[in-house]
Design a protein around this motif. Sequence first.
Motif, short mmCIF file in Angstrom:
data_model
loop_
_atom_site.label_atom_id
_atom_site.label_comp_id
_atom_site.label_asym_id
_atom_site.label_seq_id
_atom_site.Cartn_x
_atom_site.Cartn_y
_atom_site.Cartn_z
N PRO A 60 0.59 -1.48 -0.28
CA PRO A 60 0.04 -0.56 0.49
C PRO A 60 0.89 1.23 -0.20
O PRO A 60 1.92 1.34 0.80
N PHE A 95 0.89 5.30 0.02
CA PHE A 95 0.21 7.09 -0.86
C PHE A 95 1.05 7.84 -1.73
O PHE A 95 2.20 7.72 -1.21
N VAL A 101 -3.35 3.93 -2.69
CA VAL A 101 -4.50 4.28 -1.50
C VAL A 101 -4.83 5.19 -1.78
O VAL A 101 -6.09 5.17 -1.50
N ILE A 143 -2.46 5.35 7.86
CA ILE A 143 -1.04 4.61 8.00
C ILE A 143 -1.73 2.92 8.62
O ILE A 143 -0.98 2.40 8.20
N TYR A 199 -4.96 1.14 6.72
CA TYR A 199 -4.83 0.87 5.14
C TYR A 199 -2.93 -0.02 5.35
O TYR A 199 -2.74 -1.10 4.53
N VAL A 212 -0.20 1.16 5.32
CA VAL A 212 0.74 1.51 4.45
C VAL A 212 1.68 1.50 4.49
O VAL A 212 2.50 2.24 5.97
#
Length: 632
Positions: A155, A157, A181, A210, A213, A215
């Motif tokens: 994942p 960002f 994401v 974070i 998801y 991340v």
Amino acid sequence: MVLTEVLRRKIEEMPRFWKRVLLIGFDVVTLIVALWASYALRYAVWWPDISPERVFLALLAPAIAIPIFIRMGLYRAVIRYLPDTAIWTILKAMAIATMIWVILVFLMEMSGRGIVPRSIPFFYFALGAALIGGSRFTTKIILSHGTGLRRDERPVFIYGSSASSVQLAQALRGNGNRFIVGLLDEDPGHHGRDVGGYRVYNPANLPRLIEQYGVQEIILSLSTISADRRRSVISKISGLGVKIRTVPDISDLVDGRYLANQIREIEIDELLGRSFVPPDPQLIDSIVKGRVIMVTGAGGSIGSELCRMIVQWKPECLVLFEANEFALYKIERELAGLTRCPIVPFLGSITHPGRVNQAIETHKVDVLYHAAAHKHVPMLEANALEGIENNVFGTLTVAKAAFEAGVGHFVLISSDKAVRPTNVMGATKRWAELIIRQMALEAERHGTGQHFCAVRFGNVLGSNGSVVPLFKQQIAEGGPVTVTNPDMTRYFMSIQEAAELIVQASALSVGGDIFLLEMGEPVRIGDLAENMIRLAGFTVRNDENAHGGIEIRVTGNRPGEKLFEELFYDMANAMATQHPKILRADTKLADHDDVLQALQALKAAVDTKDEQAARATLFRFIGLEFPPSSTT
């Protein structure tokens, strides 16, 4: 959510052939349903009359459309990476299929007799396009934007919501195993909106996002903002336990290359707060273009970067002088692919006068950059005689050879450790500076017009033996990161910037100069270690985080280490030059006889292998006690 995840997993595990079969079968059913719905809309009844003619037309519709869909590539596209522009292909394919269907209806005289009213083709086209296109983009959302991830997906960002950020997100969907994401943007007007199909989130909510998801990585797409703002963003997110990477501006990329291939890790020099000053092309051109350049220590970190920069400015010839065979081979191979100017490798030590003379005289060297030196502080403390032999007498050998051969410009690469040195390395560098100043005096006395100068600066990031590569290795191994003293401060600059400033400083020399490169603010070593750990996506193990992250272990000061470094003996005597990053020390030339006598005494101690006497002479001549009375 569970159903979506199950459906996603089933689709991904299905072989490609059966995916196409399933898609064709779905389209056949969809087109039949679209035609049935068209009649239902026309007659405003849920169950219109089903006649043999209408059944035949319902079966005819997919028989016409499917070959057209195949021809126009609707079954070649990977649904997960289906571009938004695919809707136009679907509309075009559906329009062609509808027109052919209508033509056949007229030829079979089924129109106008209640079998196919005139409004049916319009309903059929609209419903067919909506169902065919909608099914594909719904599947794309399930596969690409669902809450579940493939096992191999990370994942991610993207920080930024510009057009470049969206293009990067689209490139990453089809390249590698990153799952986007969403986008991050500090503008409140963008929060909660969808940009290019990606939700925009508030960076203030990153800790929660974070965790929610899972991340693992944040990619910065912020090349258009100021350096100060960029550093602020990096500082805010560097302690969140995720890896931080960046990409260049889209306008800087070569056409046809994927943005995904340009992703790189954030370098520690991006947090140093140094302002960038573009190199002055006139200064570099005046000292490099059309000249024969020689670099000693050409395979080292500073020497090799000097060579990479010099070959870009069209010298007549570049002579590489290096004692390490593999390092010489490596840089010679690299430079051969970067330039058309002759590259001449010379294997030899700077302590061998014959080899040095041969390199200089054979090619009639115009400019010589002396970067060869032993630089590792603890290593020279344990091997003082070798350090003196190489750094002091090696410099003397090269400088004498340059003077006798009429080399126009001689540049010594010095160090901030030469200022009030407390170790052998720094003391030998100070001696090297004094030797170069003495050579400048000789050139002035004889009216040769030669320019001898030294360039003094602090640590360069990533150089051989420096702390940054060591920290990187220790972090990669899971720690601990070892620091001798977290409160120790050092000046840092990038190797590229150092090389550019060295060359420009050499063009400013009038003889006997000691140039000082503006190094910005000193960096606390403890902060450097923490920042590197966080940029790598880890947390620092401390009292607040006792069970996770990477530990910073303090090992204590090593012999000869200073708590802080200086660039000037007297800051008030630093004079500005035409370059804002280059200062000139206001120094007086040393007395020729004193240097000669001191060199003779030092040489006698080295020849007899009397390390104590050599150390005493080394420090006494530059006005310091031996052994150093303090490590600060």
